[in-house]
Design an enzyme around this catalytic site. Structure first.
Site, mmCIF file in Angstrom:
data_model
loop_
_atom_site.group_PDB
_atom_site.id
_atom_site.type_symbol
_atom_site.label_atom_id
_atom_site.label_comp_id
_atom_site.label_asym_id
_atom_site.label_seq_id
_atom_site.Cartn_x
_atom_site.Cartn_y
_atom_site.Cartn_z
ATOM 1 N N LYS A 11 0.849 -1.207 0.000
ATOM 2 C CA LYS A 11 0.000 0.000 0.000
ATOM 3 C C LYS A 11 0.880 1.250 0.000
ATOM 4 O O LYS A 11 2.055 1.231 0.380
ATOM 5 C CB LYS A 11 -0.964 0.031 1.184
ATOM 6 C CG LYS A 11 -0.323 0.141 2.586
ATOM 7 C CD LYS A 11 0.011 1.549 3.032
ATOM 8 C CE LYS A 11 0.776 1.524 4.338
ATOM 9 N NZ LYS A 11 1.686 2.613 4.570
ATOM 10 N N ALA A 102 3.779 -1.516 4.049
ATOM 11 C CA ALA A 102 2.854 -2.475 4.678
ATOM 12 C C ALA A 102 3.037 -3.906 4.169
ATOM 13 O O ALA A 102 2.067 -4.648 4.049
ATOM 14 C CB ALA A 102 1.397 -2.025 4.516
ATOM 15 N N ASP A 138 -2.891 -1.371 9.444
ATOM 16 C CA ASP A 138 -2.928 -1.359 7.976
ATOM 17 C C ASP A 138 -3.535 -2.635 7.387
ATOM 18 O O ASP A 138 -3.768 -2.704 6.180
ATOM 19 C CB ASP A 138 -1.510 -1.211 7.405
ATOM 20 C CG ASP A 138 -0.919 0.166 7.650
ATOM 21 O OD1 ASP A 138 -1.681 1.125 7.867
ATOM 22 O OD2 ASP A 138 0.331 0.274 7.613
HETATM 23 O O1 C5P Z 1 -1.112 -1.099 14.229
HETATM 24 P P1 C5P Z 1 0.331 -1.402 14.083
HETATM 25 O O2 C5P Z 1 0.748 -2.585 14.911
HETATM 26 O O3 C5P Z 1 0.789 -1.540 12.681
HETATM 27 O O4 C5P Z 1 1.094 -0.134 14.673
HETATM 28 C C1 C5P Z 1 2.474 -0.159 14.954
HETATM 29 C C2 C5P Z 1 2.830 1.055 15.780
HETATM 30 O O5 C5P Z 1 2.721 2.249 14.992
HETATM 31 C C3 C5P Z 1 1.954 1.296 16.989
HETATM 32 O O6 C5P Z 1 2.382 0.538 18.094
HETATM 33 C C4 C5P Z 1 2.140 2.787 17.208
HETATM 34 O O7 C5P Z 1 3.375 3.052 17.849
HETATM 35 C C5 C5P Z 1 2.247 3.314 15.785
HETATM 36 N N1 C5P Z 1 0.952 3.774 15.268
HETATM 37 C C6 C5P Z 1 0.402 4.935 15.781
HETATM 38 N N2 C5P Z 1 -0.817 5.366 15.306
HETATM 39 C C7 C5P Z 1 -1.466 4.687 14.337
HETATM 40 C C8 C5P Z 1 -0.918 3.500 13.793
HETATM 41 C C9 C5P Z 1 0.293 3.079 14.292
HETATM 42 O O8 C5P Z 1 0.981 5.599 16.649
HETATM 43 N N3 C5P Z 1 -2.642 5.137 13.904
#
Ligand code: C5P
Length: 311
Positions: A11, A102, A138
């Site tokens: 993505k 991603a 994502d």
């Molecule tokens: O959701 P995911 O595990 O991919 O997110 C990884 C990290 O990215 C989260 O732990 C956070 O630190 C950061 N993040 C964030 N805000 C979001 C998505 C991700 O701060 N909307």
């Protein structure tokens, strides 16, 4: 060859507006996602236990055990359906790792689809989307594909109908950036300069979706924006060079992909993208080769293994 094969597209965020840090550690987002033609391929076959094997250009450096997000996706779906996670996953890694594209989320989304088919679960789409959100912010978009506005932490999606395709050159970096570190750097920069402008997030997303529906790459070029770019460049100052070189070579615009460090250059059409890739491949000979990609195609989807399309 038995089993199930699923394409796992990367993505790109055409717009990434980052709002305030929430109490759960995530940031409130308003983003415009688009799928890319660059993709991994996930193959799932029956096996007595959960096994995972990695092949392809970016297999090295990724852990092939139960902590891999694709393995976690298989385990989560099995637990939710009350079945044994009996699957051998083979993932052809063509998406650069920790690159803002991603790749891990794409593999997880594709694994949900592959295992659902292999185990004949017929899980409703909404349930798959819930499981995807549990795996990462994502992952729901990687299942959904096309072009969509993401809100919440990125997991709440609204499709952008009538979206058109655009042509890009991706400049992968020789290094990686951890997503939490980039969000943390943005918080640090904002604490210093107070540039948090969350109120206008949705308004800018609307300009981007209008440009995408109009199909005019010059209009899209003017609307591209990523709030994480300054943080990515702060952590990796060398990223300024490919963005500047891309513009100098005639790209319509350049943007950091998600939390970086990959940079994406927007081209006028497919031929222009090929020319840009050639020019920049020579200029940045010490970086991984540029990747030409189109945006706006579908998300994770089942295919006949014999007919897996070229990237
Ligand atoms: O959701 P995911 O595990 O991919 O997110 C990884 C990290 O990215 C989260 O732990 C956070 O630190 C950061 N993040 C964030 N805000 C979001 C998505 C991700 O701060 N909307």
């Amino acid at each position: 060859m038995t089993g199930v094969t699923v394409l796992a597209p990367a993505k790109l965020n055409l717009y990434l507006g980052v709002g305030p840090l929430r109490v759960d550690g995530y940031h409130e987002l308003c983003t415009v996602f688009t799928s890319l033609s660059l993709r991994d391929v996930v193959h799932a076959d029956t096996a007595p236990t959960l096994q995972i094997r990695l092949t392809g250009s970016y297999a090295a450096g990724l852990v092939a055990d139960g902590t891999n997000l694709a393995a976690r996706a298989a385990s989560l779906l099995a637990a939710s359906a009350g079945v044994v996670p009996a699957v051998a996953l083979t993932i052809d890694k063509q998406i650069p790792l920790a690159a803002g594209l991603a790749g891990g989320s794409a593999d997880a989304a594709a694994t949900l689809l592959a295992c659902d088919q292999l185990w004949q679960l017929n899980t409703p789409t909404e349930r798959l989307a819930d499981l995807a959100a549990h795996l990462g912010s994502d992952v729901p978009f990687c299942l959904h594909g096309g072009v969509a506005v993401g809100t919440g932490r990125g997991e709440t999606l609204r499709a952008v109908p009538g979206s058109r395709s655009f042509h890009w050159v991706l400049l992968p970096s020789s290094g990686q950036l951890a997503t939490p570190a980039v969000y943390g750097e943005l918080d640090r920069l904002r604490a210093v300069s107070a540039t948090d402008d969350a109120a206008s997030l949705a308004a800018v997303a609307g300009q981007v979706t209008a440009a995408v529906a109009g199909g005019d790459p010059w209009r899209l070029a003017a609307a591209l924006h990523n709030d994480l770019a300054a943080a990515a460049v702060s952590l990796r100052p060398e990223l300024a060079a490919p963005l500047a070189a891309g513009r100098a070579a005639g790209a319509l615009a350049g943007i950091v992909c998600g939390s970086g460090p990959t940079c994406a250059l927007l081209a006028a059409d497919a031929e222009h993208a090929a020319q840009l890739a050639q020019a920049l491949g020579t200029e940045f000979g010490h970086w991984p080769p540029p990747i030409v990609a189109a945006s706006g195609g579908p998300g994770a989807r089942l295919v006949d293994r014999q007919t897996v399309p070229r990237t």
